[in-house]
Motif scaffolding. Structure first.
Motif, PDB file in Angstrom:
ATOM      1  N   ALA A 235     -11.539 -49.923 -22.333  1.00 25.99           N
ATOM      2  CA  ALA A 235     -11.744 -50.708 -23.697  1.00 25.99           C
ATOM      3  C   ALA A 235     -12.803 -49.958 -24.599  1.00 25.99           C
ATOM      4  N   LEU A 236     -14.046 -49.675 -24.012  1.00 25.05           N
ATOM      5  CA  LEU A 236     -14.686 -48.849 -24.711  1.00 25.05           C
ATOM      6  C   LEU A 236     -14.526 -47.565 -25.146  1.00 25.05           C
ATOM      7  N   ALA A 237     -13.796 -46.758 -24.705  1.00 20.62           N
ATOM      8  CA  ALA A 237     -13.388 -45.584 -25.031  1.00 20.62           C
ATOM      9  C   ALA A 237     -12.412 -45.665 -26.354  1.00 20.62           C
ATOM     10  N   ALA A 238     -11.579 -46.713 -25.978  1.00 24.67           N
ATOM     11  CA  ALA A 238     -10.564 -47.069 -27.342  1.00 24.67           C
ATOM     12  C   ALA A 238     -11.011 -47.213 -28.514  1.00 24.67           C
ATOM     13  N   ARG A 239     -12.426 -47.653 -28.711  1.00 29.01           N
ATOM     14  CA  ARG A 239     -13.349 -47.850 -29.883  1.00 29.01           C
ATOM     15  C   ARG A 239     -13.502 -46.677 -30.544  1.00 29.01           C
ATOM     16  N   PHE A 240     -13.335 -45.586 -29.998  1.00 33.74           N
ATOM     17  CA  PHE A 240     -13.986 -44.162 -30.679  1.00 33.74           C
ATOM     18  C   PHE A 240     -12.451 -43.359 -30.745  1.00 33.74           C
ATOM     19  N   ALA A 241     -12.515 -42.509 -31.815  1.00 35.21           N
ATOM     20  CA  ALA A 241     -11.414 -41.553 -31.929  1.00 35.21           C
ATOM     21  C   ALA A 241     -11.533 -40.523 -30.782  1.00 35.21           C
ATOM     22  N   PRO A 242     -10.035 -40.158 -30.570  1.00 36.67           N
ATOM     23  CA  PRO A 242      -9.847 -39.215 -29.403  1.00 36.67           C
ATOM     24  C   PRO A 242     -10.693 -38.231 -29.397  1.00 36.67           C
ATOM     25  N   GLY A 243     -11.341 -37.938 -28.292  1.00 36.61           N
ATOM     26  CA  GLY A 243     -12.312 -36.688 -28.332  1.00 36.61           C
ATOM     27  C   GLY A 243     -13.785 -36.916 -28.271  1.00 36.61           C
ATOM     28  N   GLU A 244     -14.044 -38.178 -28.945  1.00 37.64           N
ATOM     29  CA  GLU A 244     -15.457 -38.422 -29.352  1.00 37.64           C
ATOM     30  C   GLU A 244     -16.258 -38.758 -27.864  1.00 37.64           C
ATOM     31  N   VAL A 245     -15.520 -39.341 -26.893  1.00 39.40           N
ATOM     32  CA  VAL A 245     -16.164 -39.702 -25.508  1.00 39.40           C
ATOM     33  C   VAL A 245     -15.214 -39.328 -24.638  1.00 39.40           C
ATOM     34  N   GLN A 246     -15.691 -39.068 -23.532  1.00 39.01           N
ATOM     35  CA  GLN A 246     -14.999 -38.572 -22.461  1.00 39.01           C
ATOM     36  C   GLN A 246     -14.954 -39.639 -21.351  1.00 39.01           C
ATOM     37  N   LEU A 247     -13.738 -39.940 -20.792  1.00 39.17           N
ATOM     38  CA  LEU A 247     -13.519 -41.075 -20.072  1.00 39.17           C
ATOM     39  C   LEU A 247     -13.153 -40.435 -18.696  1.00 39.17           C
ATOM     40  N   VAL A 248     -13.965 -40.823 -17.499  1.00 37.81           N
ATOM     41  CA  VAL A 248     -13.558 -40.525 -16.145  1.00 37.81           C
ATOM     42  C   VAL A 248     -12.670 -41.745 -15.698  1.00 37.81           C
ATOM     43  N   ASP A 249     -11.658 -41.448 -15.476  1.00 34.02           N
ATOM     44  CA  ASP A 249     -10.403 -42.539 -15.071  1.00 34.02           C
ATOM     45  C   ASP A 249     -10.368 -42.872 -13.611  1.00 34.02           C
ATOM     46  N   THR A 250     -11.414 -42.149 -12.777  1.00 33.42           N
ATOM     47  CA  THR A 250     -11.065 -42.533 -11.364  1.00 33.42           C
ATOM     48  C   THR A 250     -12.453 -42.609 -10.852  1.00 33.42           C
ATOM     49  N   LEU A 251     -12.817 -43.157  -9.597  1.00 37.16           N
ATOM     50  CA  LEU A 251     -13.967 -43.266  -8.936  1.00 37.16           C
ATOM     51  C   LEU A 251     -14.216 -41.877  -8.347  1.00 37.16           C
ATOM     52  N   LEU A 252     -15.485 -41.260  -8.682  1.00 37.74           N
ATOM     53  CA  LEU A 252     -15.728 -40.107  -7.867  1.00 37.74           C
ATOM     54  C   LEU A 252     -16.679 -40.424  -6.597  1.00 37.74           C
ATOM     55  N   THR A 253     -16.665 -39.341  -5.730  1.00 36.21           N
ATOM     56  CA  THR A 253     -17.408 -39.765  -4.376  1.00 36.21           C
ATOM     57  C   THR A 253     -18.867 -39.719  -4.820  1.00 36.21           C
ATOM     58  N   PRO A 254     -19.784 -40.367  -3.841  1.00 34.86           N
ATOM     59  CA  PRO A 254     -21.143 -40.142  -4.140  1.00 34.86           C
ATOM     60  C   PRO A 254     -21.977 -39.056  -4.482  1.00 34.86           C
ATOM     61  N   ALA A 255     -21.171 -37.876  -3.629  1.00 34.16           N
ATOM     62  CA  ALA A 255     -21.913 -36.343  -3.888  1.00 34.16           C
ATOM     63  C   ALA A 255     -21.509 -36.011  -5.114  1.00 34.16           C
ATOM     64  N   GLN A 256     -20.407 -36.295  -5.593  1.00 38.97           N
ATOM     65  CA  GLN A 256     -19.732 -35.749  -6.991  1.00 38.97           C
ATOM     66  C   GLN A 256     -20.686 -36.595  -8.019  1.00 38.97           C
ATOM     67  N   VAL A 257     -20.893 -37.791  -7.832  1.00 37.01           N
ATOM     68  CA  VAL A 257     -21.767 -38.494  -8.757  1.00 37.01           C
ATOM     69  C   VAL A 257     -23.128 -37.806  -8.814  1.00 37.01           C
ATOM     70  N   ARG A 258     -23.775 -37.423  -7.681  1.00 34.58           N
ATOM     71  CA  ARG A 258     -25.044 -36.910  -7.633  1.00 34.58           C
ATOM     72  C   ARG A 258     -24.873 -35.533  -8.391  1.00 34.58           C
ATOM     73  N   GLY A 259     -23.954 -34.738  -8.285  1.00 40.59           N
ATOM     74  CA  GLY A 259     -23.719 -33.407  -8.905  1.00 40.59           C
ATOM     75  C   GLY A 259     -23.617 -33.497 -10.491  1.00 40.59           C
ATOM     76  N   LEU A 260     -22.928 -34.700 -10.971  1.00 42.46           N
ATOM     77  CA  LEU A 260     -22.822 -35.040 -12.359  1.00 42.46           C
ATOM     78  C   LEU A 260     -24.101 -35.335 -12.917  1.00 42.46           C
ATOM     79  N   ALA A 261     -24.831 -36.164 -11.980  1.00 44.22           N
ATOM     80  CA  ALA A 261     -26.176 -36.556 -12.564  1.00 44.22           C
ATOM     81  C   ALA A 261     -27.083 -35.480 -12.626  1.00 44.22           C
ATOM     82  N   ARG A 262     -27.104 -34.324 -12.022  1.00 38.48           N
ATOM     83  CA  ARG A 262     -27.926 -33.264 -12.118  1.00 38.48           C
ATOM     84  C   ARG A 262     -27.700 -32.698 -13.660  1.00 38.48           C
ATOM     85  N   ARG A 263     -26.640 -33.104 -14.168  1.00 33.34           N
ATOM     86  CA  ARG A 263     -26.133 -32.347 -15.418  1.00 33.34           C
ATOM     87  C   ARG A 263     -26.634 -33.303 -16.794  1.00 33.34           C
TER      88      ARG A 263
END
Length: 384
Positions: A235-263
């Motif tokens: 619902a939040l992504a729908a308030r913005f124009a296509p491409g303005e924000v990036q939606l992750v549409d699934t749950l990541l694993t904890p290790a993947q979240v830690r990899g993403l947090a490092r960026r």
């Protein structure tokens, strides 16, 4: 993701075989390196069941205790009765039974609110008198427990701080070609569940991040029918124009979240364990505080201002904090980095005595029964 992270962190740090009791037979999807040591205990009605189903689960739990060496209760935000009073009372009784049988029994790093339910407080005191180790995961929770007459509390930090696995695959896929600073934003379904509409503030926060030249990733942390982050993030992504924000549409694993947090340069979240896994990477995590869990966490990392009240108008406070926290060398960023060694040392206390290397499933707690090598006949399986 938070409860999965708790379980995986504990499993990463012990080499013992584990029987895992989870509510209603839920089966966590564990990394292959951990899954081989884990078997589900056939006791799905242990915490929430009634009647004959519950009694059967209790018998199986008792049979497991007869051959166990350690019992750990995790995911224990819920010990104070504010999510489910009957479940909290029953968990305290289950670990008290284990400790009374002479087993090393502990409640792994948990929070305690300012308004615990009376019966939950009474049962936790009984568990402590039976010999259960109560490991409070922040100084605020430890102080509240002592104020409520629970003696012998040991202050630790969240066991997820001890996790070592990092998977960069999601970050590489999601952020390919992104050169702008990255902001992770979690819009929690918990607030909508409680009837608090924070959507306008989330929109303001995301606009503020975009205006500051940041690449915004909307990251769900929980997908449950009663508190679905993904629905709120969509619902939040729908308030913005296509491409303005990036939606992750699934749950990541904890290790993947830690990899993403490092960026990431900064994180804004309504979920505490996303904050934990970001702080592990030295990333400031502005966190909407619920159930008294967040204030103590931010005290531990020396940045109490990162805990923000989740009420209408919070966006202004978050945007102010962004300008204070994001710059390299900011006081908040330096405090988070400086706290890392002491926080890790506190988190390691959860694991004392669980082996050289010492449980997710729902916001509900899980019981991990560490087994000796010879299985009990009631548990099935061959020699391990």
């Amino acid at each position: 993701i938070g409860d999965q992270a708790l379980l995986e962190a504990l499993l990463e740090r012990t080499e013992l075989p584990v029987l895992l009791a989870v509510p209603l037979g839920q089966r966590p999807d564990l990394p292959a390196a951990l899954a081989g040591r884990v078997e589900l205990l056939d006791a799905p009605h242990l915490v929430y069941g009634t009647g004959a189903a519950h009694r059967a689960s209790v018998r199986r739990y008792g049979a497991a205790l007869a051959r166990a060496t350690h019992v750990s209760l995790i995911g224990a935000d819920v010990m104070d009765g504010n999510y489910s009073l009957p479940a909290s009372v029953r968990r305290s009784a289950l670990v008290a039974t284990a400790a009374g049988a002479g087993l090393d029994t502990r409640v792994i790093g948990f929070s305690w609110s300012t308004s615990p339910r009376r019966a939950a407080r009474r049962e936790l005191r009984r568990a402590e008198r039976a010999g259960v180790q109560l490991l409070a995961r922040d100084p605020a929770s430890a102080a509240r427990l002592r104020g409520d007459g629970v003696r012998g509390v040991v202050q630790v930090a969240d066991v997820v701080f001890t996790a070592r696995s990092v998977d960069p695959s999601a970050a590489e896929r999601l952020l390919a070609g992104v050169s702008a600073p990255v902001a992770l934003v979690n819009a929690s379904g918990l607030f909508a569940k409680r009837g608090t509409d924070l959507q306008a503030d989330y929109v303001e926060v995301v606009r503020g991040l975009l205006e500051r030249g940041m690449h915004v990733v909307l990251l769900p942390h929980v997908t449950r029918s009663d508190a679905d982050d993904l629905a709120v993030c969509r619902a939040l992504a729908a308030r913005f124009a296509p491409g303005e924000v990036q939606l992750v549409d699934t749950l990541l694993t904890p290790a993947q979240v830690r990899g993403l947090a490092r960026r990431a340069a900064v994180v804004v979240t309504g979920r505490m364990h996303l904050a934990v896994m970001s702080l592990m990477a030295g990333v400031p995590a502005i966190t909407l505080a619920t159930q008294g869990k967040v204030e103590g966490l931010m005290q531990l990392v020396g940045a109490p201002e990162l805990a923000v009240e989740p009420r209408g108008g919070f966006a202004g406070r978050v945007l102010t904090l962004l300008d204070e926290a994001v710059p390299a060398g900011s006081r908040i960023r330096n405090e988070v980095a400086a706290s890392s060694a002491s926080v890790l040392a506190l988190a390691e206390r959860n694991l004392t005595g669980l082996g050289p290397a010492g449980c997710r499933a729902g916001d509900e707690a899980d019981l991990a029964v560490d087994r000796p090598t010879a299985p009990h006949p009631d548990l099935g399986g061959g020699r391990r």
